[in-house]
Design an enzyme around this catalytic site. Sequence first.
Site, PDB file in Angstrom:
ATOM      1  N   MET A 138       0.842  -1.199   0.000  1.00 42.08           N
ATOM      2  CA  MET A 138       0.000   0.000   0.000  1.00 42.08           C
ATOM      3  C   MET A 138       0.875   1.246   0.000  1.00 42.08           C
ATOM      4  SD  MET A 138      -2.639  -1.337   2.968  1.00 42.08           S
ATOM      5  CE  MET A 138      -1.337  -2.037   3.990  1.00 42.08           C
ATOM      6  N   GLY A 192       5.436   8.784  -0.931  1.00 44.62           N
ATOM      7  CA  GLY A 192       4.692   9.991  -0.580  1.00 44.62           C
ATOM      8  C   GLY A 192       3.347   9.742   0.061  1.00 44.62           C
ATOM      9  N   ALA A 193       3.004   8.493   0.361  1.00 40.24           N
ATOM     10  CA  ALA A 193       1.680   8.230   0.941  1.00 40.24           C
ATOM     11  C   ALA A 193       1.728   7.037   1.883  1.00 40.24           C
ATOM     12  CB  ALA A 193       0.657   7.974  -0.162  1.00 40.24           C
ATOM     13  N   GLU A 204      -5.357  -7.017  10.637  1.00 39.65           N
ATOM     14  CA  GLU A 204      -3.938  -6.671  10.606  1.00 39.65           C
ATOM     15  C   GLU A 204      -3.521  -6.031  11.928  1.00 39.65           C
ATOM     16  OE1 GLU A 204      -2.571  -4.430   7.227  1.00 39.65           O
ATOM     17  OE2 GLU A 204      -0.590  -4.140   8.104  1.00 39.65           O
ATOM     18  N   LEU A 212      17.320  -2.419  32.975  1.00 39.89           N
ATOM     19  CA  LEU A 212      17.541  -3.338  34.103  1.00 39.89           C
ATOM     20  C   LEU A 212      18.621  -4.384  33.797  1.00 39.89           C
ATOM     21  CD1 LEU A 212      13.915  -3.857  35.436  1.00 39.89           C
ATOM     22  CD2 LEU A 212      15.769  -2.623  36.551  1.00 39.89           C
TER      23      LEU A 212
HETATM   24  C1  LIG Z   1      28.678   0.823  25.254  1.00 39.68           C
HETATM   25  C2  LIG Z   1      29.274   0.764  26.619  1.00 39.68           C
HETATM   26  C3  LIG Z   1      30.475   1.392  26.870  1.00 39.68           C
HETATM   27  C4  LIG Z   1      31.054   1.319  28.139  1.00 39.68           C
HETATM   28  N1  LIG Z   1      32.290   1.870  28.361  1.00 39.68           N
HETATM   29  C5  LIG Z   1      32.917   1.611  29.513  1.00 39.68           C
HETATM   30  C6  LIG Z   1      34.276   1.990  29.692  1.00 39.68           C
HETATM   31  O1  LIG Z   1      34.881   2.609  28.822  1.00 39.68           O
HETATM   32  N2  LIG Z   1      34.885   1.649  30.834  1.00 39.68           N
HETATM   33  C7  LIG Z   1      34.244   0.980  31.811  1.00 39.68           C
HETATM   34  O2  LIG Z   1      34.875   0.693  32.832  1.00 39.68           O
HETATM   35  N3  LIG Z   1      32.956   0.609  31.702  1.00 39.68           N
HETATM   36  C8  LIG Z   1      32.298   0.899  30.560  1.00 39.68           C
HETATM   37  N4  LIG Z   1      31.002   0.498  30.410  1.00 39.68           N
HETATM   38  C9  LIG Z   1      30.342  -0.236  31.476  1.00 39.68           C
HETATM   39  C10 LIG Z   1      29.260   0.563  32.194  1.00 39.68           C
HETATM   40  O3  LIG Z   1      29.824   1.566  32.969  1.00 39.68           O
HETATM   41  C11 LIG Z   1      28.424  -0.429  33.026  1.00 39.68           C
HETATM   42  O4  LIG Z   1      27.692  -1.201  32.123  1.00 39.68           O
HETATM   43  C12 LIG Z   1      27.489   0.251  33.991  1.00 39.68           C
HETATM   44  O5  LIG Z   1      28.209   0.854  35.005  1.00 39.68           O
HETATM   45  C13 LIG Z   1      26.478  -0.731  34.614  1.00 39.68           C
HETATM   46  O6  LIG Z   1      27.101  -1.847  35.113  1.00 39.68           O
HETATM   47  P1  LIG Z   1      26.563  -3.312  34.764  1.00 39.68           P
HETATM   48  O7  LIG Z   1      26.469  -3.368  33.261  1.00 39.68           O
HETATM   49  O8  LIG Z   1      27.441  -4.273  35.437  1.00 39.68           O
HETATM   50  O9  LIG Z   1      25.129  -3.307  35.298  1.00 39.68           O
HETATM   51  P2  LIG Z   1      24.719  -3.860  36.813  1.00 39.68           P
HETATM   52  O10 LIG Z   1      25.599  -3.188  37.789  1.00 39.68           O
HETATM   53  O11 LIG Z   1      24.657  -5.317  36.791  1.00 39.68           O
HETATM   54  O12 LIG Z   1      23.269  -3.258  36.928  1.00 39.68           O
HETATM   55  C14 LIG Z   1      22.114  -3.885  36.397  1.00 39.68           C
HETATM   56  C15 LIG Z   1      20.918  -3.050  36.727  1.00 39.68           C
HETATM   57  O13 LIG Z   1      20.767  -2.968  38.156  1.00 39.68           O
HETATM   58  C16 LIG Z   1      20.677  -1.632  38.541  1.00 39.68           C
HETATM   59  N5  LIG Z   1      21.250  -1.428  39.874  1.00 39.68           N
HETATM   60  C17 LIG Z   1      22.485  -1.713  40.285  1.00 39.68           C
HETATM   61  N6  LIG Z   1      22.646  -1.362  41.550  1.00 39.68           N
HETATM   62  C18 LIG Z   1      21.473  -0.821  41.981  1.00 39.68           C
HETATM   63  C19 LIG Z   1      21.006  -0.258  43.205  1.00 39.68           C
HETATM   64  N7  LIG Z   1      21.790  -0.158  44.268  1.00 39.68           N
HETATM   65  N8  LIG Z   1      19.734   0.186  43.265  1.00 39.68           N
HETATM   66  C20 LIG Z   1      18.938   0.097  42.200  1.00 39.68           C
HETATM   67  N9  LIG Z   1      19.335  -0.416  41.031  1.00 39.68           N
HETATM   68  C21 LIG Z   1      20.587  -0.868  40.915  1.00 39.68           C
HETATM   69  C22 LIG Z   1      21.430  -0.884  37.488  1.00 39.68           C
HETATM   70  O14 LIG Z   1      21.072   0.463  37.449  1.00 39.68           O
HETATM   71  C23 LIG Z   1      21.035  -1.625  36.243  1.00 39.68           C
HETATM   72  O15 LIG Z   1      19.790  -1.165  35.797  1.00 39.68           O
HETATM   73  C24 LIG Z   1      30.394   0.617  29.162  1.00 39.68           C
HETATM   74  C25 LIG Z   1      29.164   0.023  28.909  1.00 39.68           C
HETATM   75  C26 LIG Z   1      28.609   0.081  27.655  1.00 39.68           C
HETATM   76  C27 LIG Z   1      27.305  -0.594  27.423  1.00 39.68           C
HETATM   77  C1  LIG Z   2       9.364  -2.125   8.795  1.00 37.94           C
HETATM   78  C2  LIG Z   2       8.142  -1.637   8.084  1.00 37.94           C
HETATM   79  C3  LIG Z   2       7.314  -2.525   7.420  1.00 37.94           C
HETATM   80  C4  LIG Z   2       6.212  -2.069   6.713  1.00 37.94           C
HETATM   81  N1  LIG Z   2       5.457  -2.952   6.023  1.00 37.94           N
HETATM   82  C5  LIG Z   2       4.511  -2.480   5.163  1.00 37.94           C
HETATM   83  C6  LIG Z   2       3.857  -3.346   4.274  1.00 37.94           C
HETATM   84  O1  LIG Z   2       4.102  -4.545   4.274  1.00 37.94           O
HETATM   85  N2  LIG Z   2       2.979  -2.832   3.402  1.00 37.94           N
HETATM   86  C7  LIG Z   2       2.686  -1.509   3.371  1.00 37.94           C
HETATM   87  O2  LIG Z   2       1.890  -1.093   2.583  1.00 37.94           O
HETATM   88  N3  LIG Z   2       3.278  -0.648   4.230  1.00 37.94           N
HETATM   89  C8  LIG Z   2       4.192  -1.102   5.107  1.00 37.94           C
HETATM   90  N4  LIG Z   2       4.824  -0.242   5.948  1.00 37.94           N
HETATM   91  C9  LIG Z   2       4.505   1.175   5.886  1.00 37.94           C
HETATM   92  C10 LIG Z   2       3.728   1.702   7.112  1.00 37.94           C
HETATM   93  O3  LIG Z   2       2.445   1.195   7.124  1.00 37.94           O
HETATM   94  C11 LIG Z   2       3.780   3.227   7.082  1.00 37.94           C
HETATM   95  O4  LIG Z   2       5.110   3.610   7.366  1.00 37.94           O
HETATM   96  C12 LIG Z   2       2.858   3.853   8.083  1.00 37.94           C
HETATM   97  O5  LIG Z   2       1.553   3.664   7.693  1.00 37.94           O
HETATM   98  C13 LIG Z   2       3.125   5.357   8.250  1.00 37.94           C
HETATM   99  O6  LIG Z   2       3.170   5.996   7.022  1.00 37.94           O
HETATM  100  P1  LIG Z   2       4.386   6.979   6.679  1.00 37.94           P
HETATM  101  O7  LIG Z   2       5.634   6.259   6.955  1.00 37.94           O
HETATM  102  O8  LIG Z   2       4.163   7.520   5.332  1.00 37.94           O
HETATM  103  O9  LIG Z   2       4.240   8.139   7.755  1.00 37.94           O
HETATM  104  P2  LIG Z   2       3.439   9.484   7.561  1.00 37.94           P
HETATM  105  O10 LIG Z   2       2.089   9.159   7.088  1.00 37.94           O
HETATM  106  O11 LIG Z   2       4.258  10.426   6.769  1.00 37.94           O
HETATM  107  O12 LIG Z   2       3.357   9.973   9.062  1.00 37.94           O
HETATM  108  C14 LIG Z   2       4.389  10.690   9.710  1.00 37.94           C
HETATM  109  C15 LIG Z   2       3.938  11.006  11.102  1.00 37.94           C
HETATM  110  O13 LIG Z   2       2.779  11.848  11.054  1.00 37.94           O
HETATM  111  C16 LIG Z   2       1.760  11.295  11.831  1.00 37.94           C
HETATM  112  N5  LIG Z   2       0.443  11.618  11.293  1.00 37.94           N
HETATM  113  C17 LIG Z   2      -0.017  11.348  10.048  1.00 37.94           C
HETATM  114  N6  LIG Z   2      -1.288  11.766   9.936  1.00 37.94           N
HETATM  115  C18 LIG Z   2      -1.640  12.307  11.133  1.00 37.94           C
HETATM  116  C19 LIG Z   2      -2.839  12.898  11.642  1.00 37.94           C
HETATM  117  N7  LIG Z   2      -3.938  13.040  10.913  1.00 37.94           N
HETATM  118  N8  LIG Z   2      -2.827  13.348  12.907  1.00 37.94           N
HETATM  119  C20 LIG Z   2      -1.731  13.230  13.682  1.00 37.94           C
HETATM  120  N9  LIG Z   2      -0.592  12.664  13.246  1.00 37.94           N
HETATM  121  C21 LIG Z   2      -0.549  12.213  11.979  1.00 37.94           C
HETATM  122  C22 LIG Z   2       2.031   9.816  11.803  1.00 37.94           C
HETATM  123  O14 LIG Z   2       1.431   9.167  12.895  1.00 37.94           O
HETATM  124  C23 LIG Z   2       3.534   9.779  11.901  1.00 37.94           C
HETATM  125  O15 LIG Z   2       3.931   9.924  13.221  1.00 37.94           O
HETATM  126  C24 LIG Z   2       5.902  -0.702   6.696  1.00 37.94           C
HETATM  127  C25 LIG Z   2       6.713   0.193   7.389  1.00 37.94           C
HETATM  128  C26 LIG Z   2       7.837  -0.253   8.071  1.00 37.94           C
HETATM  129  C27 LIG Z   2       8.689   0.746   8.779  1.00 37.94           C
END
Ligand SMILES: Cc1cc2nc3c(=O)[nH]c(=O)nc-3n(C[C@H](O)[C@H](O)[C@H](O)COP(=O)(O)OP(=O)(O)OC[C@H]3O[C@@H](n4cnc5c(N)ncnc54)[C@H](O)[C@@H]3O)c2cc1C
Ligand SMILES: Cc1cc2nc3c(=O)[nH]c(=O)nc-3n(C[C@H](O)[C@H](O)[C@H](O)COP(=O)(O)OP(=O)(O)OC[C@H]3O[C@@H](n4cnc5c(N)ncnc54)[C@H](O)[C@@H]3O)c2cc1C
Lengths: 382, 382, 382, 382
Positions: free
Chosen positions: A126, A130-131, A245, A340
Amino acid sequence: MGKYRFEEEEHELFRKSLRKFLEKEAVPQYEKWEEDRIIPKSFWKRLGDMGFLCPQVEEEYGGLGADFRYAVIIGEEMERVGASLTGVGLHNDITVPYIEAYGSEEQKQRWLPGCVAGDHITAIAMTEPGAGSDLANLSTTAVRQGDNYIVNGQKTFITNGINSTLILVAVKTDPKADPKHKGISLLLVEEGTPGFTKGRKLNKVGLHAQDTSELYFEDCVVPAANLIGAENKGFTYLMEKLQQERLVVAIAAQTASEDMLEMTLDYVKSRKAFGKPISSFQNTQFKLVEMATEVEIGHSFLESLIEDHMAGKDIVSKVSMAKYWLTDTAKKISGECMQLHGGYGYMEEYKIARRFRDIPVAAIYAGSNEIMKTIVAKRMGL
Amino acid sequence: MGKYRFEEEEHELFRKSLRKFLEKEAVPQYEKWEEDRIIPKSFWKRLGDMGFLCPQVEEEYGGLGADFRYAVIIGEEMERVGASLTGVGLHNDITVPYIEAYGSEEQKQRWLPGCVAGDHITAIAMTEPGAGSDLANLSTTAVRQGDNYIVNGQKTFITNGINSTLILVAVKTDPKADPKHKGISLLLVEEGTPGFTKGRKLNKVGLHAQDTSELYFEDCVVPAANLIGAENKGFTYLMEKLQQERLVVAIAAQTASEDMLEMTLDYVKSRKAFGKPISSFQNTQFKLVEMATEVEIGHSFLESLIEDHMAGKDIVSKVSMAKYWLTDTAKKISGECMQLHGGYGYMEEYKIARRFRDIPVAAIYAGSNEIMKTIVAKRMGL
Amino acid sequence: MGKYRFEEEEHELFRKSLRKFLEKEAVPQYEKWEEDRIIPKSFWKRLGDMGFLCPQVEEEYGGLGADFRYAVIIGEEMERVGASLTGVGLHNDITVPYIEAYGSEEQKQRWLPGCVAGDHITAIAMTEPGAGSDLANLSTTAVRQGDNYIVNGQKTFITNGINSTLILVAVKTDPKADPKHKGISLLLVEEGTPGFTKGRKLNKVGLHAQDTSELYFEDCVVPAANLIGAENKGFTYLMEKLQQERLVVAIAAQTASEDMLEMTLDYVKSRKAFGKPISSFQNTQFKLVEMATEVEIGHSFLESLIEDHMAGKDIVSKVSMAKYWLTDTAKKISGECMQLHGGYGYMEEYKIARRFRDIPVAAIYAGSNEIMKTIVAKRMGL
Amino acid sequence: MGKYRFEEEEHELFRKSLRKFLEKEAVPQYEKWEEDRIIPKSFWKRLGDMGFLCPQVEEEYGGLGADFRYAVIIGEEMERVGASLTGVGLHNDITVPYIEAYGSEEQKQRWLPGCVAGDHITAIAMTEPGAGSDLANLSTTAVRQGDNYIVNGQKTFITNGINSTLILVAVKTDPKADPKHKGISLLLVEEGTPGFTKGRKLNKVGLHAQDTSELYFEDCVVPAANLIGAENKGFTYLMEKLQQERLVVAIAAQTASEDMLEMTLDYVKSRKAFGKPISSFQNTQFKLVEMATEVEIGHSFLESLIEDHMAGKDIVSKVSMAKYWLTDTAKKISGECMQLHGGYGYMEEYKIARRFRDIPVAAIYAGSNEIMKTIVAKRMGL
Ligand SMILES: Cc1cc2nc3c(=O)[nH]c(=O)nc-3n(C[C@H](O)[C@H](O)[C@H](O)COP(=O)(O)OP(=O)(O)OC[C@H]3O[C@@H](n4cnc5c(N)ncnc54)[C@H](O)[C@@H]3O)c2cc1C
Ligand SMILES: Cc1cc2nc3c(=O)[nH]c(=O)nc-3n(C[C@H](O)[C@H](O)[C@H](O)COP(=O)(O)OP(=O)(O)OC[C@H]3O[C@@H](n4cnc5c(N)ncnc54)[C@H](O)[C@@H]3O)c2cc1C
Ligand SMILES: Cc1cc2nc3c(=O)[nH]c(=O)nc-3n(C[C@H](O)[C@H](O)[C@H](O)COP(=O)(O)OP(=O)(O)OC[C@H]3O[C@@H](n4cnc5c(N)ncnc54)[C@H](O)[C@@H]3O)c2cc1C
Ligand SMILES: Cc1cc2nc3c(=O)[nH]c(=O)nc-3n(C[C@H](O)[C@H](O)[C@H](O)COP(=O)(O)OP(=O)(O)OC[C@H]3O[C@@H](n4cnc5c(N)ncnc54)[C@H](O)[C@@H]3O)c2cc1C
């Protein structure tokens, strides 16, 4: 979640066998499919062999004449493996039903058996560059010339775009119709039709194994025999079938939410920080309880909606509500569950990571959530 | 909302007659009751006469032996008039059931007929100035002396406090019990018992016609014959009966939400600004659709919960979810609906104004929403 | 919150003396004023005596020629006592500035000294039963007859309505003007003018000591000398002065948020449940941290906005953002802080209870929050 | 957003030249880098040549002795190109400052010039598979043996992991220390050190060009001369320097929000549906106004925070608030802006798509947002 009120023993058996099949033939391949950016046709064929494609199709066309509960189960089990399997539901519950409902006897016989067997993979086109939301405004034209339609235009974002062999294309057959939507028809375009080419496979944030793509029609010659239903009635057909759908998208979103909740529960119980499981922090607990509540509530709502749908009730408002609420909820849950998981949540090897980047599109397609709200508003007399 | 799946014709008839009664005898008086800060006992008596008090009580004690669906209807219809009628549900579905479930034959005969007739108004007194959420920590003591208990302590926030003639008081009969909750019992204290006095009627943000008050016990002599059930079993009884209490609060919250949605829909359709109804602004539409969706979802969930309750299932998790989610949702809806009413929403003569200041307490009493979450968390193994 | 970057020693001294004054003369009376549903004129007079009314007015008209920082301080300190003092800010910073900015020399001499002294209490009457957000659509007419205007119409929701002696009334002087807003003028109507009567004091959810009321004009004869500024320029004046009105409302909301945060912090640290302060539960902590963050952020934003305002910059977008965001935030905070107070939060004797029912109107008046968004949207080219 | 209050002409010039450089040397390559999953070292070298690496380093070590405003500008401009450039800020403002602050004269001379020149790329390795939030619990050990430390353990999630030539590793030098955090030291491990190997480059949801990886230490022999600061003081150093790390993350999040807002404004003004730009729907308008407001508010807050930081104030609470609030806000904005792009928002070729999958990690790293809240809570006395 427990099973639905309406599930009976036969459905449970069906679910079990499907799950077993998927655990063997989909789960282990899924990551590779994601890398390949496509699901192999052989998997579709296997699905067909097993009876998991379009089980609702009547037996005379090769199907099982199964009720919608089977569709629910298939939708859920596919989603549980991964959101990239969404194309199966599209084929089963969205595209093929057009042929079933509006196709002629000849058309049904020609296409349905292949759809059931997995020899045909379908798509519905569909949207155009542009639509999207404003479907009535589409500009792909189909001009009648003798026994054919000459189709010109471009479609985009088409699910199953690359794999598909049968594409249901919404075209403008009467460009002067007023209102516009009265000039739209549905043509079934077969792979290999001259003038029809598949465009780029689109590079998406998620749904990596889903082969969403562009489609081009340049003086594409489609036999008039491929017109589905009556000319200029396409919009009416779409409006009718879009309800199912949206229901299918809602079911997938609910399944995604349940899945994310479950995996996060497991994670927080085993992951430790500061000498105790992170499940022991009250913030973790409250967040999970809030999500569990929304999942439970969503389940009840969906259950009642599916029942209404099976009973043939008008579900337009309710399904629009469900589509927007369940997809928005799943989107929110994906962000919270990723959080989490800490750093691990951002790693592709964790399923929550995939869920996070797969889910947001559910708020966009099948009618954006904003469009859902405009539909409900209208029905509320606003 | 439509009616519940489980409502049958007899229930509809009952609802109609109750609604008619309330429209005649409650609605026109409600504003005066709010000013008076109390509902007159005569209204309770009228309710009794009509069979609207404790219809579930068995016929031998004067009741109708009605099922829980009648309670649902009474709860909804009272709430529809105004939240200050909450005391009726408390009497019917919260307090009296303790006598029914744990009272001796003698106690049932002594009290139930009066409760059904409206001669007795009941209250339940658990909360103390220093112990609310943490009920096990209550400090009102009851010391056995011969055939009596000598009760000392203070209760607060007691619904029906002023009107009540029979108060079910949670007391500590074993102050040394470990864990603490094993030393709690329930005593039914009758109005006029020496040493028992009613304190201040509390001045609240809303629920103005609800006579919430403090209660004092100073060497209050309560006959041991007024002990409900076994000594030191009180906490167990409370935990069991609190489930229905929470369900009743959840039903009222859902009703309030439905009512607010309805009145706001009416309002925005008739109120104009900038030459058109304010219902025509997309923000108004989306807000209302979002609320309608939550109301619809809440309805499905509650329906399924009530069914579970009637089927005798364990509803602890589900009712805790419902209690917190439905009251929080109603609280949110009250703010948004008030806003959509513009300046009029802030005027007491508009019902939405009353709803706004009545609803927040529902998130606090019957177990605060935070306590609900801790309960669910525990049950989820967190 | 700490003090603003722009506060100097003289401002601190001023704040201290004002706070001391209010603690002596307002705080102890506040509850009584709430019950009386009005603040006595004697209090206004005391404010005038102390130099707390309109300090910005130039010295030749009795004022202090003080800068806007003093207005900020007065606004904050009044709000800290209670939201019902909002009428003072209205008088100082909203109504009187019209006289200062658009009044003739003669008008200034006639009215300003009384406004400063507390002999005059002012009000501004724009809203009508049928025209709130859509101000241009007002229907109160003023027809020139000789040296007078004959005014007919009704106003509602007028702050200081009962106490006021001078009311700035927005009237339609050219009913045929197109666009409509070009036919609006401002008349200063004095108490006692024939044909002018004060209507009901409105019964509101909160702001109980604020004497909001209706005003009636029936062939009311207002001297043409009371026209403020030029005829038919009223709407332009309003649009200009509404910016400071919104700033004043934003400041009050921020103060309310700070106050609620502070009292709730105190409460949760002292209140115990389950053997520990409720401040020790992580949910309590996170909620309070989130509120503290929003309060801190709001403070920075407001600080920068006040500076822009004092520097004479165009603040239309920024103040509209501040008005809606700070009032919405305060509304949200009020609900959460009430909740953290448990049952006590619902009792009028706790200040949080009053805050809860006072704050929602701030999202409605001075231009509803929805109107704020439409203003910003327009300025963003949407 | 406008420029910050504290930016002067020289800063503007610097920003312009940096932006010009990036538009030429980064923007056109960015997509390729994302595909390659790494930024080439040659780009780092170019940055060094241009003076964009560590400009704060004192001139004697090759830097410019630039103030923190330059860091702000570099952080913003890198983020504007794409979040995968985050490693530059890590190098400039997070890792190198440890050497500057705690390194010996000899260490500074050895390493700083290379860091400035782009010959050295640094990383900081705190996190381990089993210790993230709970840093004190790390288990990588460093045992002193003569002039060396023998390091054993594993680090994960290390930004710049693959490219880095100098890695600041947090190790346990006193495993028996009580409390645990008193046994932690910082060692600077050089690429090529025996026993040190780089592990997998991690496959992430976003930040595709960021070479986050695992690091392994097996009997890795690190000269004691590479100890940064005093033994067992590492945790104190970390706590001190983490404040600037969080500020840097907050700045990037704010920049991302501003960028998303801008691109979405452009998009909705040009995209049409139903015959008008989607910017004309009130829902679109209100969503964008709400985002613009949060962006504006965030800007004010950050401005004031940066000033506090430059003034050497204690920013622990404020930066923790900023880190969590600005990253959560950016995360929310990413979802809403993607939604407003419709289907295009889900396509990798649209920048909003990349922003959506890049941003959520900002809520996790540099101390998760939950940890931020626990820090603020403690400081609020909760
Ligand atoms: C893309 C990326 C780049 C990174 N780069 C670096 C880097 O350069 N160097 C580095 O040292 N680390 C890096 N990190 C690690 C990052 O700092 C840790 O992932 C982060 O500190 C969380 O630790 P964790 O993943 O072990 O989560 P966990 O400590 O296992 O935490 C899991 C969940 O429990 C929650 N939680 C933990 N403790 C509590 C609490 N007391 N109360 C409530 N909720 C809690 C956390 O908020 C989290 O939602 C990177 C991570 C990513 C994803
Ligand atoms: C992964 C994927 C699979 C898809 N598969 C199919 C498929 O199999 N077949 C097919 O035909 N299409 C498919 N689609 C297309 C999909 O249905 C359209 O992307 C969707 O209907 C939105 O249309 P658009 O992208 O043109 O957004 P637009 O219509 O340009 O909308 C842009 C924004 O404006 C908002 N908006 C539009 N009108 C209003 C209004 N009156 N009031 C308030 N807000 C409004 C929309 O909610 C949206 O946030 C797929 C799209 C994706 C991303
Ligand atoms: C109008 C009204 C009518 C009432 N009617 C009755 C009645 O009829 N009979 C009766 O017995 N009682 C009644 N109550 C009392 C009511 O049940 C209590 O107010 C309620 O249980 C909360 O107790 P509390 O007020 O002591 O709050 P507290 O227990 O002091 O709680 C304060 C705050 O701390 C939170 N909190 C407590 N524990 C935790 C935890 N573990 N984790 C996180 N947060 C926590 C609470 O949720 C709350 O937000 C009524 C109250 C009101 C306002
Ligand atoms: C306590 C109190 C004190 C007041 N004091 C004064 C005073 O001193 N002087 C005075 O003149 N007035 C005063 N007012 C009136 C106040 O300014 C108005 O109530 C306010 O402007 C809203 O107008 P309304 O009530 O007519 O609401 P309406 O204009 O009817 O608005 C109803 C709803 O529709 C929404 N709406 C309107 N237009 C749009 C739109 N284009 N798009 C989306 N939504 C829209 C509004 O936001 C609101 O939610 C006071 C009001 C109160 C309650």
